[in-house]
Design an enzyme around this catalytic site. Structure first.
Site, PDB file in Angstrom:
ATOM      1  N   ASP A 257       0.871  -0.986   0.443  1.00 41.18           N
ATOM      2  CA  ASP A 257      -0.509  -0.116   0.066  1.00 41.18           C
ATOM      3  C   ASP A 257       1.216   1.332   0.062  1.00 41.18           C
ATOM      4  O   ASP A 257       2.549   0.864   0.048  1.00 41.18           O
ATOM      5  CB  ASP A 257      -0.965  -0.017   1.506  1.00 41.18           C
ATOM      6  CG  ASP A 257      -2.322   0.989   1.262  1.00 41.18           C
ATOM      7  OD1 ASP A 257      -2.935   0.726   1.278  1.00 41.18           O
ATOM      8  OD2 ASP A 257      -2.199   1.955   0.024  1.00 41.18           O
TER       9      ASP A 257
HETATM   10  C1  GLC Z   1      -4.135   4.245  -0.238  1.00 43.39           C
HETATM   11  C2  GLC Z   1      -5.392   3.219  -0.119  1.00 43.39           C
HETATM   12  C3  GLC Z   1      -4.822   1.901  -0.825  1.00 43.39           C
HETATM   13  C4  GLC Z   1      -4.954   3.276  -2.083  1.00 43.39           C
HETATM   14  C5  GLC Z   1      -3.731   2.848  -2.406  1.00 43.39           C
HETATM   15  C6  GLC Z   1      -2.350   3.918  -3.618  1.00 43.39           C
HETATM   16  O1  GLC Z   1      -3.877   4.576   0.436  1.00 43.39           O
HETATM   17  O2  GLC Z   1      -5.579   2.261   0.927  1.00 43.39           O
HETATM   18  O3  GLC Z   1      -6.306   1.673  -1.398  1.00 43.39           O
HETATM   19  O4  GLC Z   1      -5.020   1.677  -3.474  1.00 43.39           O
HETATM   20  O5  GLC Z   1      -2.869   4.097  -1.577  1.00 43.39           O
HETATM   21  O6  GLC Z   1      -4.165   5.367  -3.769  1.00 43.39           O
END
Ligand code: GLC
Length: 725
Positions: A257
């Site tokens: 993430d």
């Molecule tokens: C965010 C989310 C994830 C997302 C990523 C990119 O913090 O937790 O679901 O795909 O970052 O935006």
């Protein structure tokens, strides 16, 4: 599925099958490319070069990998190096309903259409990885991101996630199932350590990911921000190396993430393949060209050069990344994709109307005759507030978004429609609440006045995508509707009892006003076609058939996570302890005999259904058998409709603690007015096994079981005894 879509699907599957490299050919090509790469090039592929891309290898013509959110549609283009939107004018898309709505359809075929449509749009937007679907289990109504996921039951989520992934990947775009695992709250999401029994981990929180990987064949998976067993999920020895890559045989790429990686050695050794979104100087602001400071960048390169980490470690990552590429941007035969097509808009609308749940309908308040000349007061901010913007990373730049007010005006052409906002929540802002500047009192009074002058009221309220509502990055602070809605509903009911309530939300809410309204529709976040879909259901063009994918408790403390106090939710800023174990959602309510406001699997129709002649094909079964539950569904009313036959299994006198019953099969059936349909629901006996912690494996207990057959977890038509020998 409409004919056009079917033909496109068939052609794309055919071309896919015709040219898909066999695994052996792919492995050979991977080895040959790998042998040409320098160590520097290998390391570079394992981490971001921008907010949403990783580098390829220019000198070999190996392309970059481009990713984009999100589960409900392709997010607008983001700047290279910061979270700002790039302001492109060619990136507007179809906004599909939120995944809670998809889950509420209980219709796996629609999930396949959903995935295929959103995958085509991602392909057209030149994205190789779509960062979705999310399948974290709904443990508490406070979780800000529940709207993005598929509810509280692992069997429902496991069944619905597979066709979505298969659909996305038909366009040569990787689905990236997230957030693995145990990301069931936003409070302290970046570091909270989840303490959960192994049994609950395997029976409740992992099944949807296991199905996504072993049945959906997901090409990518995103690690969660939180910790499990004191290790961050983005580099976690048990979750990634053992369970995902060894036990489940995952051959795809683990993506962190964004800023979910925290340590070079763990990222290298505990299963992370692509590090994304890391800030660099101590996890605060990113510096220019910060990407060399990523954990899997220079520090990783140095350890490899010094021989402190064997080159086979980076080779495994690069092989997975090359496999992802050969399946996506290095697959010369992948389809072209398209976006904002009628097929996609129709799919969005169909999923929306199939997922809307009719919770209450006294005096046949709904449907409203579309030819009515009555005066209808449409009250509430959600009648006009956009619900495709906000909510965090799943927010979208929809090419259009039909508001509930617009949809109602389009459909009820002879009615006099008056609109009053009634309340104001303030603008959507990520991470902070900005109160509205409007005068709440005058909004309130104007709405009551409008209601008094109308024949009927449609109150379009609920939650929204603002911070501390249904929004990433924070949890909800209260269980009830906010911004004065509860008082407003009460005041309106005093001047006009003819109220139908349309809840635009992705979470359960308290309903102290329930006996003051005649009807309630749970209408989710429905995307581009929201207003049209709502109008189709309230006018009776479509007979609602959605079922709740999560329980609505009467009060928060009735929910399992809130029964055990703070350490159980939200935790103590270090640990959160899932005291309830496997008894999540209806499993808790059934077993502890706590009557919910509305039960998992519940949803009304404009017609009535009788379940008759319910039986199993045998009385005694053995492992590897299928249990065939058949029943006849009669539509006793005057409208065509659909019913969801649900089959739950319980084991009285079990050797271990069990929920009273657990969903192990379901089937949605469409039945014409006055007709009957035969329904067959097949269950796998092996799905009745429980996770035996001492054996660290699944155990199928012999003996008597009860098969519960009904159309809601709290509306069982018949119980049947069977035996597993
Ligand atoms: C965010 C989310 C994830 C997302 C990523 C990119 O913090 O937790 O679901 O795909 O970052 O935006």
């Amino acid at each position: 599925m409409n004919r056009t879509l079917f033909l496109i699907l068939a052609v794309s599957v055919f071309t896919g099958v015709m040219h898909a490299q066999s695994n052996a050919e792919m492995d050979k090509e991977i080895e040959s490319i790998l042998s040409k790469l320098t160590l520097k090039e290998k390391v570079a592929m394992c981490h971001a070069q921008s907010k949403f891309s990783t580098p390829g290898v220019e000198r070999l013509g190996i392309p970059e990998v481009w990713m984009s959110d999100g589960p409900h549609g392709v997010r607008a283009e983001i700047n290279w190096d910061d979270w700002g939107y790039a302001g492109w004018t060619n990136d507007s898309i179809t906004a599909f309903p939120a995944l809670t709505c998809l889950a509420a359809t209980f219709n796996p075929e629609l999930s396949g259409e959903y995935g295929f449509a959103v995958g085509e749009e991602a392909r057209y937007r030149k994205k190789d990885v779509l960062l979705g679907p999310g399948v974290n289990i709904y443990r508490t109504p406070m979780n800000g991101r529940n709207f993005e996921y598929m509810g509280e039951d692992p069997f429902l989520a496991s069944t619905m996630v597979v066709p979505y992934i298969q659909g996305v990947q038909k366009s040569g775009v990787a689905a990236c199932v997230k957030h693995y695992a145990l990301n069931n709250q936003e409070e302290w999401r970046g570091h909270i350590n989840v303490k959960v029994s192994e049994r609950a981990l395997h029976e409740i929180y992992l099944p949807a990911f296991k199905a996504a990987v072993t049945k959906g064949r997901a090409w990518a998976l995103m690690g969660a921000y939180n910790k499990y067993n004191e290790q961050h999920c983005c580099h976690n020895e048990i979750l990634l190396n053992k369970i995902l890559k060894t036990d489940w045989g995952f051959d795809g790429v683990v993506v962190s993430d964004w800023s979910g990686a925290h340590n070079t050695m763990e990222s290298a050794l505990y299963g992370l393949d692509m590090e994304m979104g890391t800030m660099t100087n101590g996890m605060t602001d990113s510096e220019e060209y910060a990407y060399n400071h990523y954990y899997l960048a220079s520090p990783f390169y140095a350890l490899l050069k010094e021989g402190k980490i064997d080159e086979s470690v980076v080779d495994d990552k690069v092989k997975r990344i090359l496999r992802l590429m050969l399946r996506t941007n290095m697959n010369p035969t992948r389809p072209a994709g398209n976006k904002n097509t009628k097929a996609h808009q129709d799919a969005a609308r169909k999923i929306a109307t199939d997922g809307i749940v009719l919770l209450k309908n006294t005096d046949s308040f709904f449907p409203i005759d579309p030819k009515t000349t009555m005066t209808i007061a449409v009250i509430g901010e959600n009648a006009t507030k956009s619900i495709t913007i906000g909510g965090g990373s799943s927010e979208l730049k929809a090419q259009y978004e039909i508001s509930p007010l617009q949809g109602i005006k389009n459909r009820f052409k002879n009615a006099t429609i008056i609109h009053a906002m009634g309340y104001a929540s303030g603008p959507s802002a990520y991470g902070r609440v900005i109160p509205s500047k409007l005068d709440a009192d005058s909004l309130f009074k104007a709405a009551v006045k409008a209601a008094a002058s109308a024949d009927m009221v449609l109150f379009i309220g609920g939650l929204n995508k603002n911070h501390h509502q249904d929004c990433e990055g924070g949890d909800r602070l209260t269980f009830g509707l906010q911004f004065g809605q509860e008082d407003l509903i009460t005041e309106i009911s005093k001047v006009n009892p003819n109220i139908g309530l349309v809840l635009v939300s992705g979470n359960a809410v308290a309903m102290p006003w329930l006996n003051k309204v005649k009807a309630v529709l749970q209408s989710w976040y429905l995307g581009s076609e929201a207003g049209n879909a709502i109008a189709e259901v309230i006018s009776g063009d479509v007979n609602p058939s959605g079922k709740l994918p999560f329980t609505f408790p009467v009060k928060l403390v009735d929910n399992a996570a809130h029964h055990f106090g703070k350490l159980s939710y939200p935790g103590n800023n270090i640990d959160v302890v899932y005291e309830e174990g496997i008894l999540v959602g209806y499993r808790w309510h059934d077993t502890k005999k706590i009557k919910p406001q509305f039960a998992f699997g519940y949803g009304l129709s404009y017609t009535g259904f009788d379940l008759n002649n319910i039986k199993t094909d045998k009385k005694t079964y053995s492992a590897d058998d299928k249990i065939r539950v058949s029943c006849e569904v009669k539509n006793s009313g005057s409208r065509d409709g659909a019913e969801v036959i649900q089959v739950y299994i319980g084991k009285p006198g079990s050797e271990v603690t069990r929920a009273l019953k657990e969903l192990k099969g379901f089937k949605k059936v469409y039945v014409k007015a006055g007709k009957s349909e035969q329904v067959l629901v097949e269950l796998n006996v092996n799905d009745l096994a429980y996770y035996n912690e001492s054996a660290a494996d699944w155990s199928l207990e012999k003996g008597n079981y009860i098969v519960y057959v009904g159309n809601a977890s709290d509306n069982i038509a018949q119980k049947l005894k069977i035996k597993i020998d």
